[in-house]
Write a protein that holds these residues in place. Structure first.
Motif, short mmCIF file in Angstrom:
data_model
loop_
_atom_site.label_atom_id
_atom_site.label_comp_id
_atom_site.label_asym_id
_atom_site.label_seq_id
_atom_site.Cartn_x
_atom_site.Cartn_y
_atom_site.Cartn_z
N ARG A 198 0.24 5.44 0.85
CA ARG A 198 -0.73 6.41 1.47
C ARG A 198 -0.16 7.78 1.55
O ARG A 198 0.97 7.91 1.50
CB ARG A 198 -0.92 5.90 2.85
CG ARG A 198 -1.96 4.86 3.06
CD ARG A 198 -2.33 4.53 4.37
NE ARG A 198 -3.08 3.31 4.56
CZ ARG A 198 -3.27 2.54 5.71
NH1 ARG A 198 -2.83 3.23 6.74
NH2 ARG A 198 -4.27 1.51 5.49
N THR A 229 -1.18 12.37 1.26
CA THR A 229 -2.32 13.37 1.39
C THR A 229 -1.96 14.49 0.26
O THR A 229 -0.80 14.98 0.06
CB THR A 229 -2.36 14.15 2.51
OG1 THR A 229 -2.61 13.31 3.90
CG2 THR A 229 -3.44 15.31 2.67
N GLU A 244 -5.17 6.31 -0.92
CA GLU A 244 -4.60 5.06 -0.50
C GLU A 244 -4.39 4.43 -1.89
O GLU A 244 -5.66 4.01 -2.66
CB GLU A 244 -5.23 4.05 0.52
CG GLU A 244 -4.64 2.79 0.79
CD GLU A 244 -5.15 2.10 1.83
OE1 GLU A 244 -5.74 1.05 1.69
OE2 GLU A 244 -5.05 2.50 3.12
N ASP A 303 3.88 7.49 2.71
CA ASP A 303 4.16 6.27 3.17
C ASP A 303 3.73 5.08 2.23
O ASP A 303 2.66 5.07 1.95
CB ASP A 303 3.15 6.19 4.45
CG ASP A 303 3.58 4.75 5.16
OD1 ASP A 303 4.88 4.36 5.80
OD2 ASP A 303 2.49 4.02 5.70
N ARG A 350 0.83 -1.23 0.09
CA ARG A 350 -0.11 0.17 -0.10
C ARG A 350 0.84 1.39 0.10
O ARG A 350 1.99 1.33 0.45
CB ARG A 350 -0.83 -0.06 1.11
CG ARG A 350 -0.21 0.08 2.56
CD ARG A 350 -1.17 0.40 3.69
NE ARG A 350 -0.71 0.28 5.01
CZ ARG A 350 -0.20 1.46 5.38
NH1 ARG A 350 0.22 2.59 4.78
NH2 ARG A 350 0.32 1.51 6.74
N ARG A 378 -3.52 0.45 -3.41
CA ARG A 378 -2.97 -0.95 -3.18
C ARG A 378 -2.45 -1.53 -4.48
O ARG A 378 -2.96 -1.52 -5.54
CB ARG A 378 -4.32 -1.61 -2.64
CG ARG A 378 -4.79 -1.12 -1.51
CD ARG A 378 -4.12 -1.85 -0.40
NE ARG A 378 -4.54 -1.56 1.00
CZ ARG A 378 -4.32 -2.25 2.13
NH1 ARG A 378 -3.41 -3.28 1.93
NH2 ARG A 378 -4.84 -1.76 3.46
N ARG A 405 -7.03 12.62 1.63
CA ARG A 405 -6.17 11.48 1.64
C ARG A 405 -6.54 10.12 0.64
O ARG A 405 -7.48 9.79 0.48
CB ARG A 405 -6.74 10.86 3.10
CG ARG A 405 -5.62 9.81 3.79
CD ARG A 405 -4.45 10.24 3.90
NE ARG A 405 -3.45 9.47 4.51
CZ ARG A 405 -2.15 9.40 4.58
NH1 ARG A 405 -1.61 10.29 4.02
NH2 ARG A 405 -1.53 8.32 5.34
#
Length: 316
Positions: free
Chosen positions: A227, A229, A253, A281, A225, A255, A251
């Protein structure tokens, strides 16, 4: 002997028809650490008790060191060591007295001092059991399990109550035992412990093995993943179409099974568009994610294909 432990279609049904172990199969080669994971009630303890010979299976077969551990207990018991979740020792005995008492019931027992030194209790030999900390009692449990120089060692939650240093010391000892040829069956709620120690692992859910293989194989079956912003005024719709992103406001994400490729594409887009990605991240899938997915009942349909459950050695 190809495998030290072999279970085929193993079952354990309690009165009332509850299937605690519902047709599981696996095999453990000599000199490996095999971790059995699962939530409370998944069937781990019921399975391990069958391997230890404490109960007879309701169906299927189990062999430990080539023997039925329940019907041929006298052939198996001297060659295995068992560390239960709690020893229940007489509180007024000293540590050394407890080990000597246990040695009297153990074939080919190690010297008391040797067993205590192995688990870091050599300087506590004259302390009474009731004066030991919880972590020290777990060390004593382990010392008694190792007393008979076992070929197969069963460890049930071995580091519960230990501090970080004690946990690392126990991990080191388990590795040394494995390197010396001891086969270890480990149950633990510490997923880092399983990921660090296990050569092979199996995750149980509702009496079945739903995922098995090496820790790397188990985690590789799940997506990585990314992540981050996005800045104000930059919608997620501007992201490259090749990135399958889910957004909650700013935000985002992503995958992916190709972490490096996806991260390269994302950073190249951000650089070219002059977009600064905040709180970026990126990380590979973890054993914890696989475990929680199974525990919540949302495991992927192909989760069990990480390794064939009937022969864990073949997953190497």
């Amino acid at each position: 002997m190809t495998h030290v432990i072999e279970a085929e279609d193993l079952r354990r049904t309690y009165s009332g028809g509850f299937d605690a172990v519902n047709g599981i199969s696996f095999a453990v080669p000599q000199g490996e650490v095999f971790a059995l994971l699962g939530t409370n009630g998944a069937g781990k303890t019921s399975t391990v008790e069958l391997l230890e010979g404490l109960a007879a299976p309701s169906g299927g077969t189990v062999r430990v060191l080539g023997h039925d551990p329940y019907r041929e207990r006298t052939a198996v018991r001297p060659r295995i060591g068992v560390m239960l979740q709690e020893g229940g020792f007489p509180s007024d005995l000293t540590v050394a007295e407890t080990v000597r008492m246990w040695a009297g019931c153990t074939t080919g027992a190690r010297p008391t001092a040797e067993a205590l030194d192995m688990v870091g209790l050599g300087a506590r030999d004259r302390v009474r059991i009731k004066q030991l900390s919880g972590g020290e009692r777990r060390r004593l449990d382990l010392a008694l399990a190792l007393l008979g120089r076992p070929e197969v060692l069963f460890l049930d939650e071995p580091t519960t109550g230990l501090d970080a240093e004690g946990r690392r010391d126990t991990w080191r000892l388990v590795r040394e035992l494995r390197d010396g040829g001891t086969t270890v069956v480990l149950t633990t709620h510490y997923l880092e412990e399983a990921e660090t120690l296990a050569d092979q692992l199996a995750i149980m859910h509702q009496g079945r093995i739903v995922l098995s293989g090496t820790p790397a194989e188990v985690t590789a079956a799940r997506p990585s993943r990314i992540r981050f912003t996005l800045p104000e005024g930059v919608p997620a719709a501007r992201l490259p179409l090749g990135l399958r992103a889910a957004a909650d406001g700013r935000r985002v994400e992503i995958r992916t099974h190709e972490l490096q490729d996806a991260l390269t594409e994302l950073l190249a887009w951000a650089q070219g568009a002059g977009v600064r990605l905040e709180a970026l991240d990126a990380r590979s899938a973890s054993l914890e994610e696989a475990f929680l997915e199974i525990a919540s009942g949302h495991a992927a349909p192909d989760a069990a294909t990480a390794s064939h459950a009937t022969d864990l050695e073949g997953a190497r």
